[in-house]
Each structure stands twice: as C-alpha cells, then as structure tokens.
Design a protein around this motif. Structure first.
Motif, mmCIF file in Angstrom:
data_model
loop_
_atom_site.group_PDB
_atom_site.id
_atom_site.type_symbol
_atom_site.label_atom_id
_atom_site.label_comp_id
_atom_site.label_asym_id
_atom_site.label_seq_id
_atom_site.Cartn_x
_atom_site.Cartn_y
_atom_site.Cartn_z
ATOM 1 N N ARG A 259 0.817 -1.255 0.029
ATOM 2 C CA ARG A 259 -0.109 -0.054 -0.122
ATOM 3 C C ARG A 259 0.832 1.158 0.155
ATOM 4 N N PHE A 260 0.514 2.347 -0.685
ATOM 5 C CA PHE A 260 1.358 3.521 -0.990
ATOM 6 C C PHE A 260 0.760 4.752 -0.134
ATOM 7 N N VAL A 261 1.560 5.576 0.357
ATOM 8 C CA VAL A 261 1.082 6.670 0.826
ATOM 9 C C VAL A 261 2.000 7.811 0.140
ATOM 10 N N VAL A 262 1.422 8.781 -0.730
ATOM 11 C CA VAL A 262 2.177 9.343 -1.425
ATOM 12 C C VAL A 262 2.008 10.937 -1.439
ATOM 13 N N ASP A 263 3.199 11.542 -1.152
ATOM 14 C CA ASP A 263 3.086 13.033 -0.822
ATOM 15 C C ASP A 263 2.502 14.130 -1.895
ATOM 16 N N GLY A 264 2.287 15.221 -1.635
ATOM 17 C CA GLY A 264 1.519 16.219 -2.334
ATOM 18 C C GLY A 264 2.209 16.438 -3.875
ATOM 19 N N MET A 265 3.560 16.162 -3.733
ATOM 20 C CA MET A 265 4.341 16.360 -5.099
ATOM 21 C C MET A 265 4.291 15.466 -6.010
ATOM 22 N N LEU A 266 3.615 14.331 -5.748
ATOM 23 C CA LEU A 266 3.712 13.210 -6.659
ATOM 24 C C LEU A 266 2.327 12.605 -7.147
ATOM 25 N N GLY A 267 1.189 13.537 -7.492
ATOM 26 C CA GLY A 267 0.113 13.158 -7.999
ATOM 27 C C GLY A 267 0.098 12.326 -8.955
ATOM 28 N N GLY A 268 0.932 12.609 -9.959
ATOM 29 C CA GLY A 268 0.971 11.727 -11.146
ATOM 30 C C GLY A 268 1.483 10.381 -11.022
ATOM 31 N N LEU A 269 2.137 10.210 -10.120
ATOM 32 C CA LEU A 269 2.644 8.793 -9.786
ATOM 33 C C LEU A 269 1.557 8.060 -8.952
ATOM 34 N N ALA A 270 0.683 8.751 -8.243
ATOM 35 C CA ALA A 270 -0.450 8.337 -7.451
ATOM 36 C C ALA A 270 -1.098 7.660 -8.387
ATOM 37 N N ARG A 271 -1.610 8.277 -9.407
ATOM 38 C CA ARG A 271 -2.583 8.111 -10.490
ATOM 39 C C ARG A 271 -1.931 6.771 -11.097
ATOM 40 N N TRP A 272 -0.654 6.769 -11.480
ATOM 41 C CA TRP A 272 -0.161 5.493 -12.251
ATOM 42 C C TRP A 272 -0.178 4.169 -11.301
ATOM 43 N N LEU A 273 0.150 4.640 -10.049
ATOM 44 C CA LEU A 273 0.236 3.313 -8.958
ATOM 45 C C LEU A 273 -1.223 2.795 -8.948
ATOM 46 N N THR B 3 -3.425 3.207 -3.264
ATOM 47 C CA THR B 3 -2.708 4.261 -3.042
ATOM 48 C C THR B 3 -3.227 5.723 -2.452
ATOM 49 N N GLU B 4 -2.682 5.949 -1.228
ATOM 50 C CA GLU B 4 -3.321 7.151 -0.620
ATOM 51 C C GLU B 4 -2.981 8.376 -1.131
ATOM 52 N N TYR B 5 -3.615 9.156 -1.471
ATOM 53 C CA TYR B 5 -3.043 10.593 -2.099
ATOM 54 C C TYR B 5 -3.932 11.572 -1.767
ATOM 55 N N ASP B 6 -3.646 12.793 -0.875
ATOM 56 C CA ASP B 6 -4.119 13.952 -0.555
ATOM 57 C C ASP B 6 -3.088 14.988 -0.734
ATOM 58 N N PRO B 7 -3.519 15.789 -1.716
ATOM 59 C CA PRO B 7 -2.232 16.822 -2.043
ATOM 60 C C PRO B 7 -2.161 18.016 -0.746
ATOM 61 N N LYS B 8 -3.353 17.877 0.021
ATOM 62 C CA LYS B 8 -3.217 18.632 1.141
ATOM 63 C C LYS B 8 -2.814 18.176 2.530
ATOM 64 N N ALA B 9 -2.579 16.959 2.431
ATOM 65 C CA ALA B 9 -1.892 16.322 3.801
ATOM 66 C C ALA B 9 -0.695 16.740 4.159
ATOM 67 N N ASP B 10 -0.646 17.095 5.228
ATOM 68 C CA ASP B 10 0.838 17.776 5.927
ATOM 69 C C ASP B 10 1.835 16.415 6.277
ATOM 70 N N ASP B 11 2.730 16.894 6.566
ATOM 71 C CA ASP B 11 3.998 15.809 6.764
ATOM 72 C C ASP B 11 3.482 14.640 8.101
ATOM 73 N N ASN B 12 2.933 15.652 9.030
ATOM 74 C CA ASN B 12 2.484 14.613 9.983
ATOM 75 C C ASN B 12 1.400 13.542 9.735
ATOM 76 N N SER B 13 0.473 13.921 8.785
ATOM 77 C CA SER B 13 -0.579 13.112 8.446
ATOM 78 C C SER B 13 0.004 12.111 7.730
ATOM 79 N N LEU B 14 0.937 12.437 6.620
ATOM 80 C CA LEU B 14 1.590 11.412 6.000
ATOM 81 C C LEU B 14 2.235 10.326 6.725
ATOM 82 N N ILE B 15 3.011 10.821 7.920
ATOM 83 C CA ILE B 15 3.605 9.701 8.760
ATOM 84 C C ILE B 15 2.638 9.016 9.495
ATOM 85 N N GLN B 16 1.688 9.478 9.988
ATOM 86 C CA GLN B 16 0.705 8.717 10.571
ATOM 87 C C GLN B 16 -0.012 7.719 9.654
ATOM 88 N N SER B 17 -0.397 7.855 8.330
ATOM 89 C CA SER B 17 -0.872 7.224 7.363
ATOM 90 C C SER B 17 0.052 5.970 7.161
#
Length: 166
Positions: free
Chosen positions: A2-16, A23-37
C-alpha cells in the motif's frame, strides 16, 4: 503493498492506482498526516521531500525518496527498488482519480458517459465503484501513450540495473 504518496507526486499516485496498487493521496496532507498514514502495516511512503523521508526512516517507516524527474523514471525506480509491476491488469486496476475499485459495465450502461465514437470503436468499459466519483474508463486510443510510458519505465529500470552492476 500500500502506498502513501506526498503532495508532490500526484501523477505517480495515478499511475500506481492504474497498476492496481492501493494508493493514498491527498495533496493537502501535511507531513504529520503522511507519517501517521504510513504506519499501517505494508505501507510505503513515497516522497520527494528528503526531510520527510528521513523523519519516516527515523520512525521505522518504510519510505522511498523519489528522485526521478519524469513519471517513467519514477515508475522505473519503484519497479527496481520495490518490485512494482509495470503491467496494467484491468481486473486489478483502480480508479486513477480516487483509488476505488473499478467494475466492468456494459456498453449500454456506459452510453451516457462515453463519447459516441468511443462507443462505436470499443466494447469494454469500467466504472469507478465510488458513487462520489463514478468515472467511466475504456481502453481507447490514449492507451498507446500509456503503453509507451510503461515501456520507457521498463527501459529505465533495466538501464539503471545495469548501471548499478558496473
């Protein structure tokens, strides 16, 4: 996986997602949310942010620092480092927009969502199972570019493997 993708990699999230990966992708997620997910078992954090990558590693989170500048390079890196498959299987493909599962629909069910010319040319259609999204997909002329991108990613994966063996 399972992938958690940061906001700079939206295109990669679509490909995955197209490749069938959750693939979890939220372009508004902050670093703490990404770490938790990313603390969910079998999760991998994908980021271009070196500081976030190092923070994740410090918390024993599987993280990959994405270095490629193109989608082909990024996909090649993931295929090489994580064994990501670079083949699309429509029975496993997820909605590139929201990540929900797709289900095959009849041509008649697709009529209101698909251009008339595409209905004439193609016989198989899929719809996103997320009622809030509901997008319809088909293997149309755009698949030439999709196949090309995946082929280039395979070449990059292979050439990078050769480079690391030298």
């Amino acid at each position: 996986m399972r992938f958690v993708v940061d906001g700079m990699l939206g295109g990669l999230a679509r490909w995955l997602r197209m490749l069938g990966y959750v693939t979890e992708y939220d372009p508004k997620a902050d670093d703490n949310s990404l770490i938790q997910s990313s603390q969910v078992p079998d999760s991998v954090l994908l980021t271009r942010d070196e500081e976030l990558h190092n923070r994740a590693l410090g918390k024993n989170i599987h993280s990959v620092l994405i270095i490629g500048g193109t989608e082909e390079a990024r996909l090649g890196q993931l295929a090489r480092t994580l064994g990501v498959t670079l083949d699309i299987d429509m029975s496993a493909t997820r909605c590139p927009v929201c990540g929900a599962e797709l289900h095959e629909i009849t041509k008649k069910e697709a009529t209101s969502d698909v251009p008339a010319k595409s209905l004439e040319l193609y016989d198989r259609f899929w719809r996103c199972s997320n009622a809030g999204c509901g997008k319809t997909y088909w293997v149309g002329s755009h698949w030439k570019q999709i196949r090309h991108t995946l082929e280039e990613a395979r070449k990059m994966m292979s050439s990078e493997e050769k480079d690391t063996k030298c």
